[in-house]
Design an enzyme around this catalytic site. Structure first.
Site, PDB file in Angstrom:
ATOM      1  N   GLU A 142     -11.129   3.481  19.503  1.00 49.30           N
ATOM      2  CA  GLU A 142     -11.805   2.198  19.325  1.00 49.30           C
ATOM      3  C   GLU A 142     -11.141   1.430  18.179  1.00 49.30           C
ATOM      4  O   GLU A 142     -11.108   1.931  17.042  1.00 49.30           O
ATOM      5  CB  GLU A 142     -13.272   2.483  18.976  1.00 49.30           C
ATOM      6  N   HIS A 160      -8.225  -1.151   6.743  1.00 50.34           N
ATOM      7  CA  HIS A 160      -8.502  -2.438   7.388  1.00 50.34           C
ATOM      8  C   HIS A 160      -9.107  -3.386   6.345  1.00 50.34           C
ATOM      9  O   HIS A 160     -10.038  -3.014   5.628  1.00 50.34           O
ATOM     10  CB  HIS A 160      -9.477  -2.260   8.560  1.00 50.34           C
ATOM     11  N   MET A 217       0.692  -3.069  12.242  1.00 50.92           N
ATOM     12  CA  MET A 217      -0.008  -4.104  12.996  1.00 50.92           C
ATOM     13  C   MET A 217       0.198  -3.974  14.508  1.00 50.92           C
ATOM     14  O   MET A 217       0.569  -4.930  15.196  1.00 50.92           O
ATOM     15  CB  MET A 217       0.451  -5.489  12.506  1.00 50.92           C
ATOM     16  N   ARG A 218      -0.039  -2.782  15.016  1.00 52.66           N
ATOM     17  CA  ARG A 218       0.046  -2.557  16.456  1.00 52.66           C
ATOM     18  C   ARG A 218      -1.248  -1.925  16.950  1.00 52.66           C
ATOM     19  O   ARG A 218      -1.809  -1.046  16.293  1.00 52.66           O
ATOM     20  CB  ARG A 218       1.189  -1.584  16.798  1.00 52.66           C
ATOM     21  N   THR A 227      -9.660   6.217  15.722  1.00 53.00           N
ATOM     22  CA  THR A 227     -10.051   6.694  17.050  1.00 53.00           C
ATOM     23  C   THR A 227      -9.557   5.656  18.055  1.00 53.00           C
ATOM     24  O   THR A 227      -8.935   4.664  17.667  1.00 53.00           O
ATOM     25  CB  THR A 227     -11.582   6.828  17.166  1.00 53.00           C
ATOM     26  N   ASN A 255       0.836  -1.211   0.000  1.00 53.84           N
ATOM     27  CA  ASN A 255       0.000   0.000   0.000  1.00 53.84           C
ATOM     28  C   ASN A 255       0.866   1.254   0.000  1.00 53.84           C
ATOM     29  O   ASN A 255       0.535   2.238  -0.662  1.00 53.84           O
ATOM     30  CB  ASN A 255      -0.951   0.007   1.205  1.00 53.84           C
ATOM     31  N   ASP A 274     -10.298  -0.414  15.034  1.00 57.65           N
ATOM     32  CA  ASP A 274     -11.020  -0.598  13.763  1.00 57.65           C
ATOM     33  C   ASP A 274     -12.436  -0.018  13.820  1.00 57.65           C
ATOM     34  O   ASP A 274     -13.338  -0.502  13.140  1.00 57.65           O
ATOM     35  CB  ASP A 274     -11.094  -2.088  13.369  1.00 57.65           C
TER      36      ASP A 274
HETATM   37  C1  GAR Z   1      -3.126  -4.653   4.007  1.00 55.89           C
HETATM   38  O1  GAR Z   1      -3.855  -5.589   3.282  1.00 55.89           O
HETATM   39  C2  GAR Z   1      -3.969  -3.983   5.059  1.00 55.89           C
HETATM   40  O2  GAR Z   1      -5.328  -3.952   4.725  1.00 55.89           O
HETATM   41  C3  GAR Z   1      -3.732  -4.847   6.260  1.00 55.89           C
HETATM   42  O3  GAR Z   1      -2.394  -5.252   6.173  1.00 55.89           O
HETATM   43  C4  GAR Z   1      -2.032  -5.342   4.809  1.00 55.89           C
HETATM   44  C5  GAR Z   1      -0.679  -4.700   4.627  1.00 55.89           C
HETATM   45  O4  GAR Z   1      -0.149  -4.960   3.370  1.00 55.89           O
HETATM   46  N1  GAR Z   1      -3.976  -4.123   7.472  1.00 55.89           N
HETATM   47  C6  GAR Z   1      -4.411  -4.677   8.602  1.00 55.89           C
HETATM   48  O5  GAR Z   1      -4.640  -5.844   8.713  1.00 55.89           O
HETATM   49  C7  GAR Z   1      -4.610  -3.694   9.750  1.00 55.89           C
HETATM   50  N2  GAR Z   1      -5.240  -4.343  10.865  1.00 55.89           N
HETATM   51  P1  GAR Z   1       1.024  -4.075   2.795  1.00 55.89           P
HETATM   52  O6  GAR Z   1       2.112  -4.020   3.862  1.00 55.89           O
HETATM   53  O7  GAR Z   1       1.501  -4.838   1.590  1.00 55.89           O
HETATM   54  O8  GAR Z   1       0.477  -2.728   2.455  1.00 55.89           O
END
Ligand code: GAR
Length: 210
Positions: free
Chosen positions: A143, A109, A90-91, A141, A14, A145
């Protein structure tokens, strides 16, 4: 130009989509730094390759969530960002941290929120027998997600889908949607509104001057 700091934990596909948009002049902002909580995250290489400051703050070096978030906040604020983008970060974040960036931090998400908050969303969507799955960009926020949604994309779940094939199709869409949301923010088209009860929603008034 809006100053953007992107937080990552992994591959950074991303992030790459945003870098590509920035390089073609479509992002409307400058990614001034990328910070990973995991050393060796591939996204750090992507940033460096694009000439963007890439830094790591390893959460394992901290005793607790509070001290990590405090250090992360200091590191981010050195870059004086207008927008903080969580791109596969992912924290879980502390309320003090989310409050500090309220209205200027967005996350992607991989689910059709409010469905499937948390982890393993692709497998959970399949197991639940959902007809569709997708991804949501939302303001962050306290909360998890749970902040106000900005934009969402849906894909059909096919009978032969595994979590891998489904994740791939969702991510393909994420790469279009996420830079678009960043662009809207940079254009001043997205704003949070706080009412008297501290309830936060997406501003829905007249378009704001750019
Ligand atoms: C993405 O698909 C994003 O939606 C997800 O991690 C991936 C990261 O991919 N996010 C979560 O799960 C957040 N809880 P990337 O590092 O290739 O962008």
């Amino acid at each position: 130009q809006a100053r953007i700091v992107v937080l990552i934990s992994g591959s950074g596909s991303n992030l790459q989509a945003m870098i590509d948009c920035q390089q073609s002049g479509e992002l409307g902002g400058d990614i001034v730094a990328v910070i990973s909580n995991r050393p060796g995250a591939k996204g750090l290489e992507r940033a460096t390759k694009a000439g963007i400051e890439a830094q790591c703050l390893d959460h394992k070096a901290f005793a607790d969530r509070e001290s990590f978030d405090q250090a992360l906040q200091a590191q981010i604020d050195q870059f004086q960002p207008d927008l903080v983008v969580l791109a596969g970060f992912m924290r879980i974040l502390t309320p003090t941290f989310t409050e500090h960036y309220l209205g200027r931090m967005i996350n992607i998400h991989p689910s059709l929120l409010p469905k499937h908050q948390g982890l393993n969303t692709h497998q959970r969507a399949i197991d639940a027998g959902d007809a569709q799955h997708g991804a949501t960009v939302h303001f962050v926020t306290a909360e998890l997600d749970g902040g106000p949604g900005i934009v969402q994309v849906a894909v059909d779940i096919e009978a032969k889908d595994t979590s891998e094939t489904l994740a791939q199709r969702v991510q393909y869409q994420e790469h279009y949607m996420f830079p678009l949301a960043v662009q809207w923010f940079c254009q001043g088209r997205l704003r949070l509104h706080k009412d008297g009860n501290n309830h936060v929603s997406l501003f829905d008034g007249e378009p704001l001057p750019v």
